[in-house]
Write a protein that holds these residues in place. Structure first.
Motif, short mmCIF file in Angstrom:
data_model
loop_
_atom_site.label_atom_id
_atom_site.label_comp_id
_atom_site.label_asym_id
_atom_site.label_seq_id
_atom_site.Cartn_x
_atom_site.Cartn_y
_atom_site.Cartn_z
N LYS A 203 0.83 -1.21 0.00
CA LYS A 203 0.00 0.00 0.00
C LYS A 203 0.86 1.26 0.00
O LYS A 203 0.48 2.27 -0.62
N LYS A 206 1.83 1.60 -3.56
CA LYS A 206 0.71 1.92 -4.44
C LYS A 206 0.15 3.32 -4.18
O LYS A 206 -0.12 4.07 -5.12
N HIS A 207 -0.04 3.65 -2.89
CA HIS A 207 -0.70 4.92 -2.55
C HIS A 207 0.28 6.00 -2.11
O HIS A 207 -0.13 7.14 -1.91
N PRO A 211 1.69 7.62 -6.69
CA PRO A 211 1.15 8.96 -6.93
C PRO A 211 2.22 10.05 -6.89
O PRO A 211 2.15 11.02 -7.66
N ILE A 242 -1.29 8.15 4.13
CA ILE A 242 -2.01 7.59 2.98
C ILE A 242 -3.32 6.96 3.45
O ILE A 242 -3.85 6.03 2.85
#
Length: 1029
Positions: A203, A206-207, A211, A242
């Motif tokens: 995570k 990914k987050h 970004p 996040i």
């Protein structure tokens, strides 16, 4: 210390260490007589020391200045300060009787104590009371030699001095290997913590990272690798950034994140993020989260403006990663992983890449981030076992980017300046009973990690190869528009595609764009699926040969009652005995096409037609007969028809009835054989004994056995469900035969009250709500129990619940019903016949009768098996179309729409015979055609893209001139259309003028005759001609 030790876990893990120590003493533990683990002072650098790892493993905490001694006879002694001993006090006298640990002794040494009585007592236990010493003590040799963190005058210092005295006669041996082997196999709690740690790393990548790097790329932000890594470390230390609800005290970073780009790559664990700026070329990121002391690691490579050479190399690395995963099988040595990597590269003809591989392809991971005794290298002989967890990291280093490739790149691409690059992929992998399970799920496919911010040069060869990629074309088009009309920053291809929806007011146009991309991707996937299936069929299937017909072995086995001139039917041997020249000749019933008995006059006739070559055999012909006809057609002579005459009506009528009945039986038998060809023997139901069986009472089964209703109870047993009706009828459903299980909660439709103040009606509603609640709870509880029973017995079936909000009205059979989607199906379970469509079998969806005038439309769901007809749902209200199409897009199912109903039987037969259906070229591989189901699209995809580009283009000063020129061109086109129509009409006139006089006279005479028959006169005809004017 306020905390206390987990006594059960402490003894369980201590017993595991001791049992392995006793069993494998000579091989793994170097023949040690006892184990000594010394833990000095705590520090940031000591969190991955073997002693620290063991303390967290046994105690759950780090006990500084503590010595743990474990003897062969199961005596465990701990030398520590008073507070540490108080922490371990609950474990005193609690050793399990079935374990190998017999006793726990706590030795306390106060600060003021100057004597070495406790150290002597500890040494006495280690030597077993021997006065002359001469024993082997296992220690963590690397830590013992360095003595880092050892406090002078402390317990560890005093114990070390005692063992180092020459008079002690102690031989020190290393126990690191034994500890690593024991801790390599994780228990259930450890696996759960490792899974959570892996999810956290996933995570954060990914987050957190993705970004941020996309923002950096889009805005051309200047940021150093070290600064970017520091931002990611802050997220690891505080996941709430996040929006992850994880306690800060439970998480930390395993190491400072490693971010590299610009052609300078170091894939060692000790690598560091440098202070150079991030380059938009090949970006590698490595990060790891530590959750409750358990570590995880994930590595990804992101490609920006990557040429074909780099993407192909990345695809090779993906294949290498898969090959390594397949080699991680219980019972095989760790070195098999490296051997599998080398074999994969050799088989692919890429032996030159073997030198680019790292020395190790991963390592064991847990509390210790990198266990050096569990390296995935070419020499490690440790065996994979279920419960082990590894960080698998494959990479290519020192790859050269050719000059030709660099020359073909856009001059603005940063990768043009890279002469050498590297690629790396890393995942957390857990070893299960049969295979390896990846715990970090972030995508590795080229579409997940690639970006396009600059177009390639027009003269490059790669442009020609990628010209048909709709997704890439769209990204390039948006990038060119951004370059021509800058809006303040560059956009990556993937972000441009994703952010387009934010600027489009029409959701249908956005769905259409997504559908174009989806259909192109689905065409490629189906091509690969069909290629694999055809390859499998060609290797496995064997053509079934025609079976020769044999009714009788010889003439002696003919029935005794056959007369010379009699038509005899032998029902047992399935043949008809016909008299030919006075001799009885048998014909198998499968060779007879039909039999006819004309109406008798003075005599009766019987005509028998046979299947022959040179004529259509028909769909009713048996499959074996078709093969026999084809086999003997080149050289055999066939009898087409035989007619028999008899003065006795009764004999031929009897023969006709018997032949008809025998043909009917043979047909039914063939159909039954076809239906039973794929049947397999079902396992018997194993009834659950000695425990409570989940049961749901008073159920009604549909379809029914007999009568109006079939009521009974449903029970969940070891390997299947059993329904027992009130009449004793039994239906068994094996868990292995259940593909989808669906639970639809009960819900009533509110039709409104007759009176707002009627107490009886209010009571009825209250009772109905309570009944509905009880029924839903009972069914839901039964579903949970069934899932529990299935999991307990090794089955993995879960109950899906239909999405009521996505439901719509439609007619799948002959009645309007509510159809609802689930996670895997589209179904109606309330009305019979039931309607259930497995979405995994749906290749495409087409909407028929989609016009502005119609109030409803039809939906056709096309099966992936083209031999089967599509499913249909008719009369769906128009207001549900957008929601259905949105749901199909979310489920990644392509769809098209058209204004009319289609002949699907003819379409499916055409598609089934087209080997290049999903390809975009004809047989010559040059002529372009629509790939897959594109031909069903109401509007062409090129037109849609042009329309979108026109809508997205900005206002210009010459817009009025452009509009006027467009109107003029439209008028010219309209004039051209009129000219075309007039030309077409003239052609028709010419055809009429081409009739000769004889034809015209015949036509006039026919018109006159027609007028006479209809009784028309000239006065009636005259006003009609006037009205036509």
């Amino acid at each position: 210390m306020s905390a206390v030790v987990n006594v059960e876990k402490f003894y369980e893990r201590l017993n595991r260490i001791h049992a392995h120590f006793v069993k494998h003493n000579e091989s793994t533990w170097n023949g040690a007589d006892c184990i000594s683990i010394s833990k000095g002072a705590a520090s940031e650098e000591s969190r991955y020391l073997k002693s620290t790892v063991i303390h967290h493993y046994l105690f759950g905490y780090e006990l500084t200045d503590t010595v743990l001694l474990l003897t062969k006879d199961g005596h465990c002694l701990v030398l520590a300060a008073k507070k540490k001993c108080d922490f371990l006090q609950p474990a005193m006298g609690k050793a399990p009787k079935d374990g190998s640990i017999t006793k726990l002794t706590l030795l306390t040494r106060s600060k003021a104590q100057e004597s070495l009585e406790t150290v002597e007592e500890l040494f006495k236990a280690a030597t077993g009371g021997k006065s002359d010493g001469g024993i082997k003590i296992g220690v963590v040799m690397k830590e013992f030699k360095s003595s880092d963190g050892v406090k002078e005058g402390g317990n560890v210092s005093a114990w070390g001095k005692k063992m180092n005295k020459p008079s002690s006669k102690v031989e020190l041996v290393d126990l690191s290997g034994g500890i690593s082997i024991v801790m390599a196999v994780k228990d259930k709690d450890e696996l759960d913590l490792l899974k959570k740690s892996s999810v956290l790393s996933n995570k954060v990548l990914k987050h957190g990272f993705v970004p941020r790097i996309e923002e950096v790329i889009d805005n051309s932000t200047v940021v150093t690798h070290e600064k970017l890594a520091s931002e990611i470390e802050d997220i690891l230390e505080d996941p709430s950034k996040i929006k992850l609800n994880v306690p800060r005290e439970a998480v930390e970073s395993c190491y400072f994140p490693i971010i590299q780009s610009g052609g300078d790559y170091d894939f060692k664990v000790s690598a560091q993020s440098n202070d150079e700026n991030v380059k938009f070329d090949v970006i590698t990121v490595s990060l790891g989260a530590r959750y409750q002391t358990y570590c995880s690691n994930i590595v990804r490579t992101f490609l920006v403006d990557a040429p074909k050479q780099v993407t192909k190399m990345y695809d090779t690395l993906l294949g290498l990663h898969e090959a390594c995963l397949k080699a991680m099988v219980p019972g095989k040595p760790l070195k098999n992983v490296y051997a599998a990597a080398v074999k994969y590269l050799t088989d692919e003809g890429k032996e030159n890449l073997i030198s680019s591989l790292p020395k190790t392809l991963g390592f064991g991971i847990g509390i210790d981030f990198r266990d050096t005794n569990l390296l995935l290298n070419k020499k490690n002989t440790v065996t994979f076992r279920p419960g082990m967890v590894f960080s698998l990291a494959v990479s290519f280093a020192g790859l050269k980017l050719s000059e030709a490739t660099r020359a073909s790149l856009n001059s603005k691409s940063a990768i043009k300046d890279v002469s050498e690059y590297g690629l790396m992929i890393g995942d957390m992998v857990a070893i299960t009973e049969n295979s390896a399970d990846v715990m970090t799920k972030f995508g590795k496919a080229i579409t997940d990690i690639s970006y396009t911010i600059n177009d390639e040069e027009d003269d490059g060869d790669d442009d020609e190869e990628e010209s048909d990629d709709d997704d890439r074309k769209l990204a390039k088009k948006i990038a060119r528009e951004e370059e021509a009309n800058p809006t303040g920053g560059r956009r990556s291809g993937r972000l441009a595609a994703n952010s387009a929806s934010a600027h489009e007011a029409d959701g249908a146009a956005e769905r259409e764009r997504k559908q174009i991309e989806l259909m192109a991707r689905k065409n490629e996937e189906r091509l690969r699926e069909l290629a694999r299936s055809s390859k499998k069929k060609s290797g496995d299937s064997k053509t079934k040969k025609a079976e020769e017909l044999e009714a009788y072995k010889d003439t002696r086995t003919l029935p005794d009652s056959v007369l010379p001139n009699q038509v005899k039917v032998d029902m047992a041997n399935e043949c008809v005995i016909l008299p030919i020249c006075g001799n009885p000749v048998p014909f198998h019933i499968s060779t007879i096409k039909n039999v006819v008995l004309p109406d008798p006059d003075s005599a009766a006739y019987l005509r028998i037609n046979f299947y022959t070559a040179g004529m259509a055999v028909g769909k009713d012909c048996p499959e074996n007969t078709v093969k026999l006809v084809q086999k003997y057609a080149p050289y055999a002579t066939f009898i087409r028809e035989m007619t028999f005459r008899s003065l006795d009506n009764h004999s031929l009528t009897t023969a006709f009835r018997q032949i008809s009945e025998l043909r009917k039986r043979a047909k039914m038998k063939e159909l039954q054989d076809q239906e039973e060809a794929n049947l397999v023997k079902q396992e018997a139901l194993v009834r659950t004994k000695n425990e409570r069986v989940p049961r749901l009472a008073d159920l009604t089964m549909r379809p029914v056995f007999a009568g109006r209703k079939t009521q009974g109870n449903l029970e969940a047993h070891t390997n299947g469900l059993r329904f027992i009706s009130t009449r004793g009828e039994i239906v068994d459903i094996m868990y292995a035969n259940i593909k989808h299980a669906i639970f639809q909660p009960y819900k009533t439709v509110d039709v409104g009250r007759r009176s707002m103040y009627d107490p009886d009606e209010m009571d009825d509603e209250q009772r109905e709500r309570q009944l509905r609640k009880r029924l839903n709870e009972a069914f839901k509880d039964f579903c949970r129990k069934v899932e529990s029973v299935m999991r307990k017995n090794g089955y993995s079936v879960e109950f899906d619940i239909p999405y009521r909000d996505l439901g719509f009205l439609g007619n799948p059979h002959k009645e309007m019903v509510t159809i609802q989607p689930t996670l895997n199906c589209l179904c109606n379970l309330t009305e019979t016949p039931f309607f259930v469509v497995d979405l995994s079998n749906v290749d495409h969806v087409h909407f028929e009768r989609v016009t502005f005038m119609s109030k409803a439309f039809d939906m056709v769901l096309i099966n992936k098996d083209f031999t089967k007809q599509p499913w249909r749902v008719d009369m769906i209200p128009n207001e549900d179309k957008d929601s259905i199409q949105e749901w199909l897009t979310d489920m990644e199912i392509s769809y098209t729409e058209g204004p009319m109903n289609l002949n699907w039987k003819q379409i499916m037969s055409t598609v089934e015979g087209d080997d290049r259906f999903y390809m975009d070229t004809e047989e010559d591989e040059v002529t372009q055609k629509e790939a897959g189901w594109e031909f069903l699209r109401m509007f062409g995809k090129d037109d849609d893209v042009d329309e979108e580009s026109e809508e997205e283009s900005g206002y210009s000063e010459n817009s009025e001139q452009e509009e006027s020129s467009e109107e003029e061109s439209e008028e010219e086109d309209f004039d051209d259309d009129e000219d075309d129509e007039s030309d077409f009409d003239a052609d028709e006139d010419l055809e009429e003028q081409g009739m000769d006089w004889d034809d015209m006279e015949r036509e006039a005479a026919a018109d006159d005759r027609k007028k006479k028959r209809e009784g028309e006169d000239e006065q009636d005809a005259r006003p009609k001609r006037k009205s036509r004017r």
